[in-house]
Structure formats: structure tokens, C-alpha cells
Design an enzyme around this catalytic site. Structure first.
Site, PDB file in Angstrom:
ATOM      1  N   ARG A 125       0.505  -1.121   0.513  1.00  0.00           N
ATOM      2  CA  ARG A 125      -0.144   0.066  -0.148  1.00  0.00           C
ATOM      3  C   ARG A 125       0.299   1.035   0.092  1.00  0.00           C
ATOM      4  NH1 ARG A 125      -5.573  -0.266   1.566  1.00  0.00           N
ATOM      5  NH2 ARG A 125      -5.668  -1.959   2.038  1.00  0.00           N
ATOM      6  N   TYR A 158      -0.382 -13.349  -1.519  1.00  0.00           N
ATOM      7  CA  TYR A 158      -0.256 -13.341  -2.570  1.00  0.00           C
ATOM      8  C   TYR A 158       1.240 -12.539  -3.224  1.00  0.00           C
ATOM      9  CZ  TYR A 158      -2.127  -8.478  -1.718  1.00  0.00           C
ATOM     10  OH  TYR A 158      -2.934  -7.762  -0.633  1.00  0.00           O
ATOM     11  N   ASP A 213     -14.466   3.213   1.027  1.00  0.00           N
ATOM     12  CA  ASP A 213     -15.350   2.579   2.532  1.00  0.00           C
ATOM     13  C   ASP A 213     -15.990   2.915   3.483  1.00  0.00           C
ATOM     14  OD1 ASP A 213     -13.601   0.147   2.103  1.00  0.00           O
ATOM     15  OD2 ASP A 213     -12.072   0.488   3.240  1.00  0.00           O
TER      16      ASP A 213
END
Length: 398
Positions: free
Chosen positions: A107, A213, A291
Site C-alpha cells: 500500500r 499473494y 469504504d
């Protein structure tokens, strides 16, 4: 005087919206509560419904290509035996089908690339919003440091624990999903037993699952989810984790799972909350995004991707009309069903991943292994084009 837009929160959705609006010549200011631009969490998986905009519209292929890892397919495994149940798509097939990559990225790396495309003068750090007064000729924002700002439109992009949403509703409406999670990033040399390290993988079992991942430097980002049997809401969203406690429920799982979740310390336990759908995302001059509007659990990996979709649609509509009230109504109409479906499906996927042994788990495995599984279960997410939802004409339909 040009209309002023204030974006609350410099997360992925807020930065994406700000970049696109600034590219179209709008006056945008971002107010972020942290003193340093640092995204919480570890990494994020971006699917084609989001990456296509960074690649095509923003021209960030070179910057992001150095930071992310394109995943080579989606694999489902039995968490205890390690048996592969299904492998869906491949790196090449996915690109060919959707015209954009499916990739894992830290991120902080993504945020740094986005910040590089932003007018730096428009970002205001250490600005923790405390209130919105929308009674006057402009919305007035107040901050914890005593500063104030005015705007003609306020976009609450302040995440799953959004103060903007709470101010609009008058209460906190978060719902606990029944699951908690631990997360970490592990170097590849600590994972000698890991099969298919370039894929995104779900290891499933009764009462929990492991998702992981790769990200750009080859590390593995993992997200370990456990279904809890006791209420959680009063404990808060994030609590300190007892040393190695997260390993205990999975100690009998496949060696690669135990290897990964034991490789790095875990200091926090995350309760997984989501938000019920709202009748309206706007009130007065204030609108929600990402969100803040539709927080979901991460089992479809769509939180950041839906924020990016929101940003593209809202940017196109605001820049294409002088009637911003109508543009915001159109934005909600175009995004409401899509995001509600993603939230509902994400909660359901959690239940599917955690099925107990028996007929239902066997049926799940058969469905995942059957030809066309990606089309049936995932194509509706990855093939979606948010920009197709906005009329080609610069004017918003009335």
C-alpha cells in the site's frame, strides 16, 4: 470563483479521485489526519476493474510495473492437506481477457506513486477533521489543530471507520462479520515449502482460511482469517495480539501454511467489520466514497478496487456537469447496486471458505474445480468497467 472540493482522507480512493479531478482542472484539496503519508495495513491486490485506470487513464504503467507483482492465476487449496482444488486463469490469460493486470502491491508503494501524480500543494497533512458545518454559504470544516477550511463540496474518503459517515448518520453502524484476521509480509527465502509463489492463493478449512499473494519485491503478503465463536464488537477494530496465538488454530494445517504464518511476528489482531447499505450517500454538500460509503470484508479483495471505481465515476460526473447535486445523485445511482453486490458477495465468500467437512464443502470444491468457474463466480467483478457507466457526453443526463 471556482468551486472548491475538499477530500477527507488520503487513502487510495481519495488520492485517485484528487488526481483525476486535478487533471481536469478542478480545485481540489485533500485533508489527511496523519503527519506522514503512510497507508495502514500491509498490501493490496488490485484487479483489472481498477488497474486499467492506472494503466490507461493515468499512464502509470512504468511506475507501477516496478512496484507490483502480476499474479499468475488464482489457486484454491485444502488448507490442511495442501491439495490443489482449483486453478483459475493465468497471468497471460487474465491480461488477454481483461486488458489489464491483476497485481499485488504494498500500500505504501501504491500511495507513493499516486502522490507523485498529485499537486503536492493540495495535500494537507496532520489535519484530523473534527466537524462539518454545512449551514452557511459553504461547508466549513474544523480540525483538531484549530484550523478551518471551506469547500463547496466535501468528499468523505476517510475509510471504514469514517468520521464523515458517522457525522452524517449520527451514530456508528459498523457490523461485525464474525471473523478476525492476522496479517504479515514474509520474505520468499523463509518459505521453502510454498508452492506456486507467483499466484494468489486461498487455503481453505473449517473455521478459517489463509490468503496470500506476492508483491513487487517478491515478498508474500498474507491475511489469515479465523471465524470466532464469541462476540467481538466491544473490543474494537484492532487489538494487541498475544505472541503466536494466531498460529494455534492452524498448527495442524499444511506445512506451507504453518511456515508462512510463523515466519514473522504478529502484533495485532484485526476484527473484520462491514457496513450496511445506505439509502443515500450524500447529505447537503457532503458525499461519501469508498469504504466510507460501503466498507466490506476483504474476502473478494475488492475494498480498494471499489474505491477506485467510485473515484472514476464521481470524477467523470463532477467534471462533466455544472449541476453537482445532479451529478452526485447520478453517482449514487450508478454505484449503489454494484457496491452492495460486492459487499454481500464478500460476506458470503467468507462463509464458503470456512465450511466444515462434509457434503457442502465437497460441493464447493466441485464447483470451484468445474470448467468455467471463473466466469460463474468472478467475471462480474473483474470485467466491470466503471467508465462505461458514465455517458460519453460531457453533460450528465437529466
Amino acid at each position: 470563483m471556482p468551486k472548491r472540493i475538499a477530500i477527507i482522507g488520503a487513502g487510495i480512493g481519495g488520492l485517485t479521485l484528487a488526481i483525476d479531478l486535478q487533471r481536469k482542472g478542478l480545485d481540489v484539496r485533500i485533508y489527511e489526519q496523519t503527519p506522514v503519508l503512510k497507508e495502514v495495513g500491509a498490501a493490496v491486490a488490485l484487479s483489472a476493474n481498477a488497474t486499467r485506470f492506472y494503466m490507461d487513464r493515468f499512464g502509470m504503467a512504468a511506475q507501477l510495473g516496478d512496484k507490483w507483482a502480476e499474479v499468475d492465476g488464482l489457486i484454491f487449496r485444502d488448507g490442511r492437506t495442501g491439495e490443489q482444488i482449483s486453478r483459475l486463469s493465468s497471468r497471460e490469460e487474465y491480461r488477454r481477457r481483461y486488458g489489464a493486470p491483476y497485481a499485488g502491491i504494498h500500500r505504501a508503494d501504491l500511495q507513493a506513486v499516486l502522490f507523485g501524480a498529485l499537486d503536492p500543494a493540495s495535500l494537507h497533512l496532520s489535519k484530523r477533521m473534527t466537524g462539518i458545518d454545512d449551514a452557511g454559504p459553504a461547508a466549513r470544516l474544523t480540525f483538531a489543530d484549530g484550523d478551518e477550511a471551506e469547500a463547496d463540496l466535501v468528499i468523505g474518503a476517510d475509510g471504514a471507520r469514517s468520521l464523515t459517515r458517522r457525522l452524517l448518520l449520527g451514530y456508528d453502524d459498523a457490523r461485525y462479520s464474525g471473523c478476525t484476521a492476522a496479517r504479515g509480509i514474509v520474505a520468499p527465502e523463509l518459505l521453502p515449502s510454498l508452492p506456486d509463489p507467483e499466484a494468489i492463493q486461498f487455503w481453505m478449512g473449517p473455521g478459517g482460511h489463509l490468503l496470500h499473494y506476492p508483491i513487487g519485491n517478491g515478498d508474500q503478503n498474507f491475511f489469515l482469517v479465523k471465524r470466532e465463536s464469541v462476540p467481538w464488537a466491544e473490543k474494537g477494530w484492532v487489538v494487541p495480539a498475544e505472541d503466536k496465538k494466531h498460529i494455534e488454530p492452524f498448527a495442524h494445517w499444511a506445512p506451507a501454511v504453518v511456515e508462512m504464518i510463523s515466519a514473522v511476528p504478529v502484533h495485532e489482531q484485526w476484527a473484520l467489520f462491514y457496513r450496511p447499505p445506505l439509502t443515500r450517500w450524500s447529505q447537503g454538500r457532503v458525499t461519501l466514497l469508498g469504504d466510507a460509503a460501503h466498507a466490506t470484508v476483504p474476502h473478494h479483495g475488492q475494498g480498494a478496487n471499489q474505491s477506485i471505481e467510485d473515484a472514476i465515476v464521481l470524477s467523470d460526473l463532477l467534471s462533466g456537469s455544472t449541476d453537482w447535486d445532479r451529478a452526485r445523485t447520478e453517482y449514487e445511482e450508478r454505484r449503489r447496486f454494484r457496491t452492495r453486490k460486492v459487499v454481500d458477495a464478500s460476506v458470503t465468500v467468507g462463509e464458503m471458505l470456512h465450511l466444515p467437512d462434509g457434503a457442502r464443502a465437497q460441493e464447493r470444491n466441485a464447483r470451484l474445480a468445474a470448467p468455467g468457474a471463473f466466469d460463474r463466480h468472478l467475471d462480474w467483478i473483474h470485467a466491470f468497467r466503471a467508465d462505461d457507466q458514465v455517458p460519453a457526453s460531457p453533460a450528465v443526463a437529466t
